[in-house]
Design a protein around this motif. Sequence first.
Motif, PDB file in Angstrom:
ATOM      1  N   UNK A 229      32.228  33.460  33.085  1.00 22.87           N
ATOM      2  CA  UNK A 229      33.277  34.215  32.829  1.00 22.87           C
ATOM      3  C   UNK A 229      33.049  35.835  33.350  1.00 22.87           C
ATOM      4  N   UNK A 230      32.034  36.290  33.254  1.00 19.27           N
ATOM      5  CA  UNK A 230      31.584  37.526  34.053  1.00 19.27           C
ATOM      6  C   UNK A 230      31.948  37.829  35.263  1.00 19.27           C
ATOM      7  N   UNK A 231      31.801  36.856  36.171  1.00 24.74           N
ATOM      8  CA  UNK A 231      31.936  37.015  37.677  1.00 24.74           C
ATOM      9  C   UNK A 231      33.587  36.863  37.854  1.00 24.74           C
ATOM     10  N   UNK A 232      33.987  36.242  36.941  1.00 22.56           N
ATOM     11  CA  UNK A 232      35.723  36.137  37.275  1.00 22.56           C
ATOM     12  C   UNK A 232      36.307  37.561  36.835  1.00 22.56           C
TER      13      UNK A 232
ATOM     14  N   UNK B 264      32.642  43.679  48.596  1.00 23.26           N
ATOM     15  CA  UNK B 264      32.256  43.292  47.376  1.00 23.26           C
ATOM     16  C   UNK B 264      33.042  42.089  46.588  1.00 23.26           C
ATOM     17  N   UNK B 265      34.342  42.248  46.923  1.00 25.05           N
ATOM     18  CA  UNK B 265      34.940  40.975  46.740  1.00 25.05           C
ATOM     19  C   UNK B 265      34.739  39.896  47.062  1.00 25.05           C
ATOM     20  N   UNK B 266      34.184  39.638  48.382  1.00 19.78           N
ATOM     21  CA  UNK B 266      33.462  38.481  48.876  1.00 19.78           C
ATOM     22  C   UNK B 266      32.260  38.044  48.025  1.00 19.78           C
ATOM     23  N   UNK B 267      31.526  39.086  47.871  1.00 17.96           N
ATOM     24  CA  UNK B 267      30.246  38.918  47.182  1.00 17.96           C
ATOM     25  C   UNK B 267      30.465  38.265  45.897  1.00 17.96           C
ATOM     26  N   UNK B 268      31.143  38.910  45.046  1.00 17.00           N
ATOM     27  CA  UNK B 268      31.569  38.413  43.618  1.00 17.00           C
ATOM     28  C   UNK B 268      32.120  36.943  43.908  1.00 17.00           C
TER      29      UNK B 268
ATOM     30  N   UNK C  84      38.695  30.069  35.218  1.00 20.79           N
ATOM     31  CA  UNK C  84      39.323  29.425  36.462  1.00 20.79           C
ATOM     32  C   UNK C  84      40.630  30.378  36.263  1.00 20.79           C
ATOM     33  N   UNK C  85      41.480  30.442  35.499  1.00 23.52           N
ATOM     34  CA  UNK C  85      42.810  31.108  35.390  1.00 23.52           C
ATOM     35  C   UNK C  85      42.402  32.512  35.512  1.00 23.52           C
ATOM     36  N   UNK C  86      41.534  33.115  35.466  1.00 22.65           N
ATOM     37  CA  UNK C  86      41.487  34.591  35.607  1.00 22.65           C
ATOM     38  C   UNK C  86      40.883  34.811  37.054  1.00 22.65           C
ATOM     39  N   UNK C  87      40.444  33.989  37.598  1.00 18.85           N
ATOM     40  CA  UNK C  87      40.007  33.909  38.992  1.00 18.85           C
ATOM     41  C   UNK C  87      41.394  33.832  39.920  1.00 18.85           C
TER      42      UNK C  87
ATOM     43  N   UNK D 265      24.280  34.935  47.344  1.00 16.96           N
ATOM     44  CA  UNK D 265      25.476  34.190  47.400  1.00 16.96           C
ATOM     45  C   UNK D 265      25.358  32.876  48.159  1.00 16.96           C
ATOM     46  N   UNK D 266      24.534  32.983  49.245  1.00 13.59           N
ATOM     47  CA  UNK D 266      24.551  31.501  50.160  1.00 13.59           C
ATOM     48  C   UNK D 266      23.123  31.111  49.980  1.00 13.59           C
ATOM     49  N   UNK D 267      22.078  31.751  50.344  1.00 19.69           N
ATOM     50  CA  UNK D 267      20.780  30.917  50.584  1.00 19.69           C
ATOM     51  C   UNK D 267      20.144  30.353  49.399  1.00 19.69           C
TER      52      UNK D 267
END
Lengths: 347, 165
Positions: free
Chosen positions: A85-88, A121-125, A245-248, B62-64
């Motif tokens: 939930x947090x990461x979403x 940042x978006x990619x990391x999350x 899943x829906x928030x994502x 994220x990956x490793x």
Amino acid sequence: MEAGLLFKIILVVAMFAVSLLVAMYSTFLERKVSAWMQNRKGPNRAGPLGLLQPLADGVKMFMKEEIIPNVSNKALFIIGPCVAMTTALMAGALIPWGGDIELWGRTFTLQVADLNIGVLYIFGITSLGVYGIMIGGWASNNKYSLMGAIRASAQMISYEIAMGLAIIALIMSTGTMSLKEIADQQDAGLANFVYQPLGFLIFLICAFAELNRAPFDMPESESELIGGYHTEYSSMKLGLFLFAEYINMFISSAVIVTFYFGGYHFPFQNEINEALGLSTTMATALGTGIMFLKVFFFIFFFMWIRWTLPRFRYDQLMRLGWKSLIPLAILNILVTGVVMWMNGKIN
Amino acid sequence: MTHYVFYFLSFLAILSGLMVVFSKNPIHSVLYLVITFFAIAGHYILLNAQFLAVVHIVVYAGAIMVLFLYVLMLLNLNVSAEPVKKTWVKVAGVISGGMLLLTLVATFGKAETQPLIQKDATIGVTANLGKILFNEFALPFEISSVLLLGAMVGAIMLSKKEVNK
């Protein structure tokens, strides 16, 4: 307290509420869309047109008995859905929802934070989203859950590569990593979609895979793994997984709209705003409304695909990711570079 | 303010680093390692190196670490399955580790520390970092990328089944 900070706090709370509300009604929409596509009526008992169905579902989730398997790792079993939930919810902070609005004689921007590393940042999350599924699946101490968790991790890592390469081509053509600048570059000219059609397609397919949505819903595929990573979950913990899943889905639709479809900008916006004689605040409200329309179209698109295509086989999924999307994405970077060089944008 | 954040992040990094070593369960170790990486990413942000911080999270957390978890879950290791080491291996480990500690203490105990002065506070911002990497340090950058490519090709070759010999 400083007005700017106060506005940011209000915006954060509003973002949170809107994300939850949209996710809530996405569950309703999903059932309605599936019913419509299968020539059924769908939920229509709770309230007018069944509009209170999400509330009824929520109450049901809370009232269910909560079962934690005796042999599972209790702490991690609870942390799993929390992480999901947090990461979403985290990625929503960087989406620019609109332009400037004027309140109390001051100008505010409808964006919580505008980092110069926004895209990364978006990619990391996105890459952290898999932890909730993996932790929850492993802590359930169930073979089906473990299979779901393992599938989720392998799938996410595979599709992250193609997604990152598609983003690289986008960064090359826009020349910035700030989401607001990417959106603002598309205000007068054409949307990025026109310049990056292949990149958009790759990004969209990867978004399906990262969201674990059909046709790539291998981690939960109910016909072979019961429910995948959430087999052992019950009550609101299951609700958190499903809700995340829906928030994502909502956030990734917003990211797609910002990256490739102009965000809160729309064609002929200056002419339309002038013709209607809108003030800055009203023009922003119109832009935000149009952005939400675009976002809802993509949410609908995600559902449309889910109820149209059958699930892929796992080896087909891996073959598509590694042998088709990654080479295509690299080709896209090369083509973008060559076109930019021919147009004299790089020397 | 920054001081408190620094001390908090350092405490978190060291604590979870210790927990990586002391956890009995390998899955817990990996999760503590993820927390360590986050604390270190926080340090990078304090140094105004946002690009490094985010790439650190994308690549390591994220990956490793996801791959680590993947392998551990696939093998499904647990405490009872962990092989018990022989006594002489343990003794040898303690002696060599102690010698390393002695050397490190002897070397760094006498060293004089100098406060780090950043010549350019905005060096960690993506645009500046990119310009420096591709102008001043183009050759080392390219060489290290070729090295990574070589490692990738090598890994594929090793994992490939021999079809016709």
